[in-house]
Design an enzyme around this catalytic site. Structure first.
Site, PDB file in Angstrom:
ATOM      1  CE  LYS A   1     -28.279 -58.828 -27.942  1.00 45.17           C
ATOM      2  NZ  LYS A   1     -28.208 -58.441 -29.329  1.00 45.17           N
TER       3      LYS A   1
ATOM      4  CE1 TYR B   1     -32.555 -62.412 -31.627  1.00 47.12           C
ATOM      5  CE2 TYR B   1     -31.462 -61.684 -33.635  1.00 47.12           C
ATOM      6  CZ  TYR B   1     -32.358 -61.466 -32.605  1.00 47.12           C
ATOM      7  OH  TYR B   1     -33.074 -60.298 -32.557  1.00 47.12           O
TER       8      TYR B   1
ATOM      9  CG  ASP C   1     -23.715 -64.966 -33.506  1.00 51.16           C
ATOM     10  OD1 ASP C   1     -23.132 -64.420 -32.541  1.00 51.16           O
ATOM     11  OD2 ASP C   1     -24.806 -64.563 -33.954  1.00 51.16           O
TER      12      ASP C   1
HETATM   13  O1  P1T Z   1     -29.622 -57.073 -32.255  1.00 49.02           O
HETATM   14  P1  P1T Z   1     -28.433 -57.047 -33.174  1.00 49.02           P
HETATM   15  O2  P1T Z   1     -27.282 -56.243 -32.663  1.00 49.02           O
HETATM   16  O3  P1T Z   1     -28.785 -56.690 -34.577  1.00 49.02           O
HETATM   17  O4  P1T Z   1     -27.843 -58.551 -33.195  1.00 49.02           O
HETATM   18  C1  P1T Z   1     -28.543 -59.670 -33.652  1.00 49.02           C
HETATM   19  C2  P1T Z   1     -28.052 -60.912 -32.960  1.00 49.02           C
HETATM   20  C3  P1T Z   1     -27.113 -61.711 -33.586  1.00 49.02           C
HETATM   21  N1  P1T Z   1     -26.632 -62.832 -33.014  1.00 49.02           N
HETATM   22  C4  P1T Z   1     -27.048 -63.228 -31.797  1.00 49.02           C
HETATM   23  C5  P1T Z   1     -26.494 -64.470 -31.191  1.00 49.02           C
HETATM   24  C6  P1T Z   1     -27.977 -62.448 -31.095  1.00 49.02           C
HETATM   25  O5  P1T Z   1     -28.341 -62.862 -29.869  1.00 49.02           O
HETATM   26  C7  P1T Z   1     -28.502 -61.271 -31.686  1.00 49.02           C
HETATM   27  C8  P1T Z   1     -29.530 -60.432 -30.994  1.00 49.02           C
HETATM   28  N2  P1T Z   1     -30.176 -61.088 -29.943  1.00 49.02           N
HETATM   29  C9  P1T Z   1     -31.144 -60.567 -29.133  1.00 49.02           C
HETATM   30  C10 P1T Z   1     -31.628 -59.314 -29.258  1.00 49.02           C
HETATM   31  C11 P1T Z   1     -31.652 -61.470 -28.076  1.00 49.02           C
HETATM   32  O6  P1T Z   1     -32.285 -61.004 -27.112  1.00 49.02           O
HETATM   33  O7  P1T Z   1     -31.395 -62.690 -28.194  1.00 49.02           O
END
Ligand code: P1T
Length: 380
Positions: A200, A103, A175
């Site tokens: 998510k 990410y 993750d």
């Molecule tokens: O957006 P947040 O709750 O702070 O999480 C960050 C995050 C961490 N790890 C993974 C695998 C993620 O996909 C994300 C956030 N990702 C998005 C916003 C996206 O659209 O891929």
């Protein structure tokens, strides 16, 4: 029968969520109190101050820890706040290894925020265990694994990475945002830490931002709970309630996400405009065998390379109607995006850079015929 023996959906609905003792309320109350009365200094019923601990948050922490088969769970205000607590355990001169696909925000945190504070990083293709072993230095403290990865949906063998890292005394952070505990339990495969963007699939309805860490090791739990309180990046009681509510249906939602994603991937694989479909549920995916072993099902995310390159990918993501053009993923509604200009802009010009012809789909739980018809009209 103890709660630990319950099946996934029973744990999701009941762990940490006994009916309220005072009223019998079947759902966990949203405890808004910022402070809790003490009979004498230090004499209280388990709660002192709401940043430190809050009853709605404790219910969420116990529930998600139960789903991850973890001893300890810690809720944070966002996925990035949870990641910050983990990367922040390192000191200047320490080194972290991440995948060549991750990410964009994770890369930005490690490179831009902690890079300035003297933390070094290397990016490694985690499928190549020799490359991983070669990248480990005496200063390496953490290996960060996403699996399936965002946005290329590569699958990393958690057990093999954990063996390689542990041989050098390095901790493994997984993750688990894309897989969720319904499909994969990294701690049982040898990981030291599981981190989530609960924004998510855990929340599942595009209405709450949150993060989560699950660990078995007491030393890590103690340090992380110190950081959670000392830094204070905690979720609000209302956010904890929304997450508890979302998690109750995680299993049923994931089954539909998986059904729909499999159908979408198979449809795209036969489409002449599509150069390559990236989905671990297709037998020709390079991670298919590992995915079959370590995941219960291949998940709800599908990416593909558009045969027409960047311009065609741009046109396609702008042409869908049921798939909404937006960042984020993992909720009931289907989303489409172009990672190179959206979620992964911060990895441009780095070893994690993304093909501009790449399109990422978060396949929702709508009626599958409508999703396929939407892709058909958008791809032409
Ligand atoms: O957006 P947040 O709750 O702070 O999480 C960050 C995050 C961490 N790890 C993974 C695998 C993620 O996909 C994300 C956030 N990702 C998005 C916003 C996206 O659209 O891929």
């Amino acid at each position: 029968m103890s709660a630990g023996d319950w099946g996934f959906d029973t744990r999701a609905i009941h762990v940490g969520q006994e009916p309220d003792e005072a009223t019998g309320a079947i759902t966990v109350p949203i405890h808004l109190a910022t402070t809790f009365v003490q009979a004498a200094p230090g004499q209280h019923q388990g709660f002192e101050y709401a940043r430190t601990s809050n009853p709605t948050r404790v219910a969420l922490e116990q529930c998600v820890a139960g789903l991850e088969r973890a001893e300890h769970g810690l809720a944070f205000a966002s996925g990035m706040a949870a990641e910050d607590a983990l990367v922040g355990m390192m000191r200047p001169g320490d080194h972290v290894i991440l995948g060549t696909d991750a990410y964009g925000g994770t890369f930005r945190l490690i490179d831009r925020v902690y890079g300035e504070r003297g933390i070094e990083w290397s990016a490694v293709d985690m499928a190549n265990l020799d490359a991983l072993a070669a990248a480990i230095r005496p200063e390496t403290r953490q290996v960060w694994v996403e699996t399936p990865t965002n946005p290329m949906l590569a699958v990393v063998d958690i057990e093999a990475v954990a063996d390689a890292a542990h041989a050098s005394g390095v901790d493994v952070v997984v993750d688990n945002t894309f897989a969720t505990p319904y499909l994969q339990n990294p701690l049982e495969l040898g990981a030291d830490v599981v981190v989530h963007s609960s924004t998510k699939y855990l929340g599942g309805h595009s209405d709450v931002v949150g993060g989560f860490i699950a660990v078995n090791r007491d030393d890590l739990a103690e340090r992380l709970s110190f950081v959670q309180n000392a830094v204070g990046a905690v979720p609000s009681p209302f956010d904890c309630y929304l997450l508890l509510r979302g998690v109750k249906t995680l299993g049923v939602r994931m089954d539909r996400h998986c059904d729909n994603a499999q159908a979408v991937a198979e449809y795209l694989a036969g489409h002449p405009a599509v150069e390559r479909v990236l989905f671990p549920g297709l037998p020709d995916h390079p991670g298919h065998e590992v995915a079959t072993r370590q995941m219960r099902r291949p998940g709800g995310m599908v990416s593909f390379i558009h045969g027409g390159g960047e311009a065609a990918a741009m046109a396609a993501v702008s042409a869908t109607r049921v798939f909404r053009l937006a960042e984020s993923l993992g909720a009931v509604e289907s989303l489409i995006e172009q990672p190179s200009t959206m979620t992964h802009m911060s990895v441009a010009d780095s070893p994690l850079a993304v093909d501009p012809g790449l399109v990422r789909l978060s396949v929702g739980i709508e009626t599958i015929d409508d999703l396929l018809a939407d892709l058909e009209q958008a791809l032409g």
